[in-house]
Design a protein around this motif. Sequence first.
Motif, PDB file in Angstrom:
ATOM      1  N   LEU A  75       9.446   2.771   0.365  1.00 40.49           N
ATOM      2  CA  LEU A  75       8.095   3.304   0.174  1.00 40.49           C
ATOM      3  C   LEU A  75       8.227   4.727  -0.352  1.00 40.49           C
ATOM      4  N   ASN A  76       7.819   4.940  -1.582  1.00 42.41           N
ATOM      5  CA  ASN A  76       7.952   6.262  -2.215  1.00 42.41           C
ATOM      6  C   ASN A  76       6.584   6.889  -2.406  1.00 42.41           C
ATOM      7  N   PHE A  77       6.471   8.148  -2.121  1.00 44.00           N
ATOM      8  CA  PHE A  77       5.223   8.854  -2.398  1.00 44.00           C
ATOM      9  C   PHE A  77       5.494  10.352  -2.547  1.00 44.00           C
ATOM     10  N   THR A  78       4.525  11.037  -3.136  1.00 40.99           N
ATOM     11  CA  THR A  78       4.682  12.470  -3.419  1.00 40.99           C
ATOM     12  C   THR A  78       3.558  13.254  -2.753  1.00 40.99           C
ATOM     13  N   VAL A  79       3.906  14.394  -2.220  1.00 36.89           N
ATOM     14  CA  VAL A  79       2.923  15.280  -1.594  1.00 36.89           C
ATOM     15  C   VAL A  79       2.877  16.578  -2.390  1.00 36.89           C
ATOM     16  N   GLN A  80       1.675  16.968  -2.777  1.00 33.05           N
ATOM     17  CA  GLN A  80       1.510  18.165  -3.608  1.00 33.05           C
ATOM     18  C   GLN A  80       1.010  19.327  -2.761  1.00 33.05           C
ATOM     19  N   ILE A  81       1.803  20.372  -2.657  1.00 32.54           N
ATOM     20  CA  ILE A  81       1.367  21.575  -1.939  1.00 32.54           C
ATOM     21  C   ILE A  81       0.857  22.580  -2.977  1.00 32.54           C
ATOM     22  N   PRO A  82      -0.402  23.008  -2.828  1.00 31.16           N
ATOM     23  CA  PRO A  82      -0.997  23.859  -3.872  1.00 31.16           C
ATOM     24  C   PRO A  82      -0.499  25.301  -3.813  1.00 31.16           C
ATOM     25  N   GLU A  83      -0.600  25.983  -4.965  1.00 33.53           N
ATOM     26  CA  GLU A  83      -0.338  27.431  -4.999  1.00 33.53           C
ATOM     27  C   GLU A  83      -1.592  28.154  -4.523  1.00 33.53           C
TER      28      GLU A  83
ATOM     29  N   GLN B 150       6.383  27.609   2.541  1.00 32.43           N
ATOM     30  CA  GLN B 150       7.205  26.650   1.798  1.00 32.43           C
ATOM     31  C   GLN B 150       6.871  26.753   0.307  1.00 32.43           C
ATOM     32  N   PRO B 151       7.803  26.387  -0.539  1.00 28.71           N
ATOM     33  CA  PRO B 151       7.481  26.391  -1.971  1.00 28.71           C
ATOM     34  C   PRO B 151       6.349  25.406  -2.277  1.00 28.71           C
ATOM     35  N   ALA B 152       5.431  25.834  -3.116  1.00 35.43           N
ATOM     36  CA  ALA B 152       4.356  24.929  -3.541  1.00 35.43           C
ATOM     37  C   ALA B 152       4.915  23.941  -4.553  1.00 35.43           C
ATOM     38  N   GLY B 153       4.147  22.887  -4.795  1.00 39.39           N
ATOM     39  CA  GLY B 153       4.572  21.888  -5.773  1.00 39.39           C
ATOM     40  C   GLY B 153       4.761  20.541  -5.142  1.00 39.39           C
ATOM     41  N   SER B 154       5.516  19.685  -5.820  1.00 38.22           N
ATOM     42  CA  SER B 154       5.671  18.298  -5.378  1.00 38.22           C
ATOM     43  C   SER B 154       6.785  18.151  -4.361  1.00 38.22           C
ATOM     44  N   ASN B 155       6.476  17.431  -3.308  1.00 39.81           N
ATOM     45  CA  ASN B 155       7.491  17.049  -2.320  1.00 39.81           C
ATOM     46  C   ASN B 155       7.592  15.532  -2.354  1.00 39.81           C
ATOM     47  N   TYR B 156       8.764  15.034  -2.718  1.00 40.55           N
ATOM     48  CA  TYR B 156       8.960  13.599  -2.897  1.00 40.55           C
ATOM     49  C   TYR B 156       9.568  12.991  -1.637  1.00 40.55           C
TER      50      TYR B 156
ATOM     51  N   GLY C 147       0.817  -1.212   0.000  1.00 38.58           N
ATOM     52  CA  GLY C 147       0.000   0.000   0.000  1.00 38.58           C
ATOM     53  C   GLY C 147       0.850   1.262   0.000  1.00 38.58           C
ATOM     54  N   SER C 148       0.202   2.390   0.013  1.00 44.88           N
ATOM     55  CA  SER C 148       0.913   3.676   0.088  1.00 44.88           C
ATOM     56  C   SER C 148       0.033   4.672   0.838  1.00 44.88           C
ATOM     57  N   PRO C 149       0.638   5.682   1.428  1.00 47.12           N
ATOM     58  CA  PRO C 149      -0.145   6.645   2.206  1.00 47.12           C
ATOM     59  C   PRO C 149      -1.158   7.386   1.326  1.00 47.12           C
ATOM     60  N   GLN C 150      -2.331   7.629   1.876  1.00 47.11           N
ATOM     61  CA  GLN C 150      -3.391   8.359   1.162  1.00 47.11           C
ATOM     62  C   GLN C 150      -3.790   9.552   2.023  1.00 47.11           C
ATOM     63  N   PHE C 151      -3.351  10.727   1.620  1.00 41.74           N
ATOM     64  CA  PHE C 151      -3.658  11.917   2.411  1.00 41.74           C
ATOM     65  C   PHE C 151      -4.858  12.643   1.844  1.00 41.74           C
ATOM     66  N   ASN C 152      -5.592  13.264   2.727  1.00 38.69           N
ATOM     67  CA  ASN C 152      -6.722  14.077   2.295  1.00 38.69           C
ATOM     68  C   ASN C 152      -6.224  15.508   2.096  1.00 38.69           C
ATOM     69  N   PHE C 153      -5.901  15.824   0.852  1.00 38.68           N
ATOM     70  CA  PHE C 153      -5.288  17.123   0.597  1.00 38.68           C
ATOM     71  C   PHE C 153      -6.304  18.269   0.581  1.00 38.68           C
ATOM     72  N   SER C 154      -7.584  17.934   0.808  1.00 41.60           N
ATOM     73  CA  SER C 154      -8.553  19.031   0.955  1.00 41.60           C
ATOM     74  C   SER C 154      -8.230  19.820   2.222  1.00 41.60           C
ATOM     75  N   GLN C 155      -7.455  19.199   3.118  1.00 38.45           N
ATOM     76  CA  GLN C 155      -7.014  19.929   4.311  1.00 38.45           C
ATOM     77  C   GLN C 155      -5.989  20.998   3.949  1.00 38.45           C
ATOM     78  N   LEU C 156      -5.411  20.863   2.760  1.00 42.94           N
ATOM     79  CA  LEU C 156      -4.407  21.839   2.330  1.00 42.94           C
ATOM     80  C   LEU C 156      -5.076  22.988   1.590  1.00 42.94           C
TER      81      LEU C 156
END
Lengths: 168, 198
Positions: B40-48, A151-157, A32-41
Motif C-alpha cells: 500500500l503506497n501513498f504520499t503525504v504532503q506537508i505544506p510550506e 520537519q522539511p515540507a514537501g512529499s513524504n512517501y 483503497g488508500s488512506p484519505q487524510f484531511n490535510f486542512s488539519q495541516l
Amino acid sequence: MKKILLLPILFLTVAVYSSLAQTPGAQLYVEGSPQFNFSQLTITEAGNDFSATVEESQSNVLFSVSHIDRNAKNFNWEIQMSVNDLPGANSPFVEIRRTGDGERSTQGSGHVQGGKTYQRVDATPRTFFTGRGGRANIPVMFRLGNLSAAQPAGSNYFSIVFTIIDTK
Amino acid sequence: MMRTLTKWLLRHCKWVWAVWPLLMGPAEISGQSFSSRQLLNFTVQIPEIALIDIEPGGAANINLTLSSPTEAGREMNTAIASDNSLWLNYSSSLAAGRTTTRKVNVQISGGEVPAGASIRLSASRYLGSGKGTFGQPSGTITLSNSPQTLISGIGGCFTGDGINNGHQLNFSLVVSDYSLLDLAQSSTLRLTYTITDN
C-alpha cells in the motif's frame, strides 16, 4: 528398463504435487488508500506547530481474506505489517488500527481479533490482527504522527507491506 | 498387481511426460501463495508555512517617553524610554532540500519618529517551548522607513505561542540630536514585521 526406473520418481512427483495443491494458502486483498484531511495541516497562530497527528475521518481501506482452496472454511491466519522505506527517526510515521470486523465471505463466516488500537508501523514486521476463515471488507484506519513545521515540507512517501500468514 | 500397474503406466507414459510441466507448475504456484503480500503506497504532503506575530496579542502597543531632567545641565530622563514587554513568535516550514533560510525584517510603516529622537530595537536570542532551527538576532537596529533585518537564519521551526516564547523585543527611545528635540511633540508609529525568504 530406463522407464521402469523413472516410475518411482514420477510417483513421488505426483504425490508432492497433490500435497502442495491441497496446502492451505490464505490470500489477502487490500482495497483503497488512506484519505487524510490535510486542512488539519495548517497553522493559524504564529508560534504554533501543526497538529501532531492527522487521522482519517473514516476507513477508506478494506482488507479481505480468502483462501486459495475455495472449500476451506476454518483456516487460521495472521496479518503482519511493516514499512518498506523507513523515514528518518524524526520524520512522520504511520499508525493503523482496525475499525470493524468486516463481513462474512463465501468461505464461511470467519472472525477477526486484535488490531483495534493504533499501532505504529515500522521496519520490523509485527502482527496487525489475526483471524479465522474467510472475511470480507475489514475496515482499517490510518493516522499520521510526528507532523511538525520543524520537519522539511514537501512529499513524504510511505510504502507499507501487509503479509498474511497461515497459522495453526 | 504391481507389474500390472507398471505396464499400464508405461502404456500411458508419453501422456504422463507431456503433462509433466503442468504437474510441476501448479505445485510451485501453490507454494508461493502460502502467504500473500500486499503493498500500500501513498504520499503525504506537508505544506510550506511562514507566519509571524507579536505577543501579547491585542496589546502589542507600547509607550516610550522622554521626560525632562530634574537637574539643570543633565541629559533627558530615559527611565521610561525603553520597553521589553513584546515578544516575536513565528512558525516556519521549509521545503525539503532547501538550503536557504528565512529572515524577519522590520520597518516603520506609519507615522514619524519625533525630531531629534530615534528608536532602537534589538531582539533577544530564542527562548521558549518551540522546536527546530530558530533564527539569530542581527543586533541593534535604528528603526526607519526602510526594512531592516532583525532576525535571520530561520529554518523549519515553531517558537511556541505567546509571551516568553520566541524572541523578546527591546525598544529604546534615545536622543539623537538635542538641538531638534521638542518635548511637546508626540508621535504614534506603526511598525511592520515581515518574514521573508532569504
